[in-house]
Motif scaffolding. Structure first.
Motif, PDB file in Angstrom:
ATOM      1  N   THR A  80       0.815  -1.175  -0.089  1.00  0.00           N
ATOM      2  CA  THR A  80       0.201   0.012  -0.079  1.00  0.00           C
ATOM      3  C   THR A  80       0.852   1.307   0.015  1.00  0.00           C
ATOM      4  OG1 THR A  80       0.078  -0.091   2.516  1.00  0.00           O
ATOM      5  CG2 THR A  80      -1.737  -1.049   1.064  1.00  0.00           C
ATOM      6  N   THR A 145      -5.649   1.661   1.706  1.00  0.00           N
ATOM      7  CA  THR A 145      -6.091   0.533   0.743  1.00  0.00           C
ATOM      8  C   THR A 145      -5.246   0.595  -0.439  1.00  0.00           C
ATOM      9  OG1 THR A 145      -7.589   2.044  -0.445  1.00  0.00           O
ATOM     10  CG2 THR A 145      -8.570   1.580   1.420  1.00  0.00           C
ATOM     11  N   TRP A 146      -5.267  -0.448  -1.036  1.00  0.00           N
ATOM     12  CA  TRP A 146      -4.245  -0.853  -2.145  1.00  0.00           C
ATOM     13  C   TRP A 146      -5.030  -0.228  -3.304  1.00  0.00           C
ATOM     14  CZ3 TRP A 146      -4.898  -3.254  -6.867  1.00  0.00           C
ATOM     15  CH2 TRP A 146      -3.695  -3.473  -7.549  1.00  0.00           C
ATOM     16  N   ARG A 147      -6.371  -0.089  -3.246  1.00  0.00           N
ATOM     17  CA  ARG A 147      -7.075   0.373  -4.555  1.00  0.00           C
ATOM     18  C   ARG A 147      -6.653   2.050  -4.520  1.00  0.00           C
ATOM     19  NH1 ARG A 147     -12.000   2.908  -5.190  1.00  0.00           N
ATOM     20  NH2 ARG A 147     -12.691   2.743  -3.171  1.00  0.00           N
ATOM     21  N   HIS A 148      -6.663   2.694  -3.694  1.00  0.00           N
ATOM     22  CA  HIS A 148      -6.596   4.052  -3.636  1.00  0.00           C
ATOM     23  C   HIS A 148      -4.957   4.408  -4.080  1.00  0.00           C
ATOM     24  CE1 HIS A 148     -10.259   4.522  -1.389  1.00  0.00           C
ATOM     25  NE2 HIS A 148     -10.208   5.308  -2.334  1.00  0.00           N
ATOM     26  N   THR A 150      -3.146   2.497  -5.905  1.00  0.00           N
ATOM     27  CA  THR A 150      -3.158   2.034  -7.351  1.00  0.00           C
ATOM     28  C   THR A 150      -3.560   3.324  -8.058  1.00  0.00           C
ATOM     29  OG1 THR A 150      -3.437  -0.165  -6.792  1.00  0.00           O
ATOM     30  CG2 THR A 150      -3.964   0.379  -9.046  1.00  0.00           C
TER      31      THR A 150
END
Length: 230
Positions: A80, A145-148, A150
């Motif tokens: 992250t 979060t990994w999503r943010h 990315t």
């Protein structure tokens, strides 16, 4: 005859002396039985060495597997985080000031990342000079979060990043960084290979010129196998 010189006169050898001399010589001559015994010893030693080498190879394989698994666990903790170069530093910059600069960059790039999804940001390592002579001090940003993480990483191709000379990198373990450095040296003279890199998932990849999809590798041993089949 009292003045006669006897220094050159050969001494008489008895039969017993001759037999003792012959016995000594015979003891230094290997018999067929001795040779067979030596061959057997050598064969047994070769079998032992072969078995030990097999055990060593198995242990090396287990150590390599454990190293890769341990690195995978360590890399997971970095998943992250992003490293950003190009954010101008300031004198006595605090962590909050650094974080604010990151938030401003995110806003400039138009990426929708809530403030609550940014855990922290701070400078890491020492400042260094780029090829154009400008001073750079890397910022590491940890997201919740990994999503943010990315979302921001994908925005690195934005024209604003080019204008501000902003570069973003996934946060690799030290081991993976070193493997990439050595991998770049190994492929330097390989005409069929474009480059090696770490993808968005922090996996080490090799890109062949005649292939669209990259090939993954875990360590330099994996890379050597790929290069052998180049």
């Amino acid at each position: 005859m009292s003045g006669y010189n006897t220094r050159n006169k050969k001494e008489t050898i008895t039969y017993e002396d001759l037999m003792n001399l012959l016995d000594d010589r015979l003891q230094n001559i290997a018999t067929k039985e001795c040779i067979n015994d030596l061959k057997l010893i050598i064969e047994n030693q070769q079998k032992t060495i072969s078995k030990q080498q097999e055990e060593i190879d198995n242990l090396k394989g287990q150590v390599r597997k454990l190293q890769n698994e341990n690195d995978e666990i360590s890399q997971y903790r970095h998943r992250t985080c992003l490293r950003i170069n190009g954010i101008p530093p300031s004198n006595n910059e605090s962590g909050d000031e650094c974080l604010e600069k990151v938030k401003n960059l995110i806003q400039d790039l138009g990426v929708e990342i809530p403030e609550s999804c940014i855990d922290r940001a701070h400078r890491i390592g020492r400042a260094f000079k780029t090829k154009d002579g400008s001073s750079v001090h890397t910022v590491i940003v940890k997201f919740t979060t990994w999503r943010h993480r990315t979302l921001l990483f994908k925005a690195r191709t934005n024209s604003i990043c080019k204008e501000k000379k902003i570069k973003m990198y996934v946060d690799l373990t030290k081991r993976r960084v070193n493997i990439l450095k050595e991998a770049n040296k190994k492929i330097k003279d390989c005409v069929n290979i474009d480059y090696v890199f770490a993808n968005i998932n922090c996996q080490l990849c090799l890109k062949f010129k005649n292939s669209i999809q990259p090939v993954f590798f875990n360590d330099l041993d994996d890379l050597d196998v790929l290069l052998d089949h180049e």
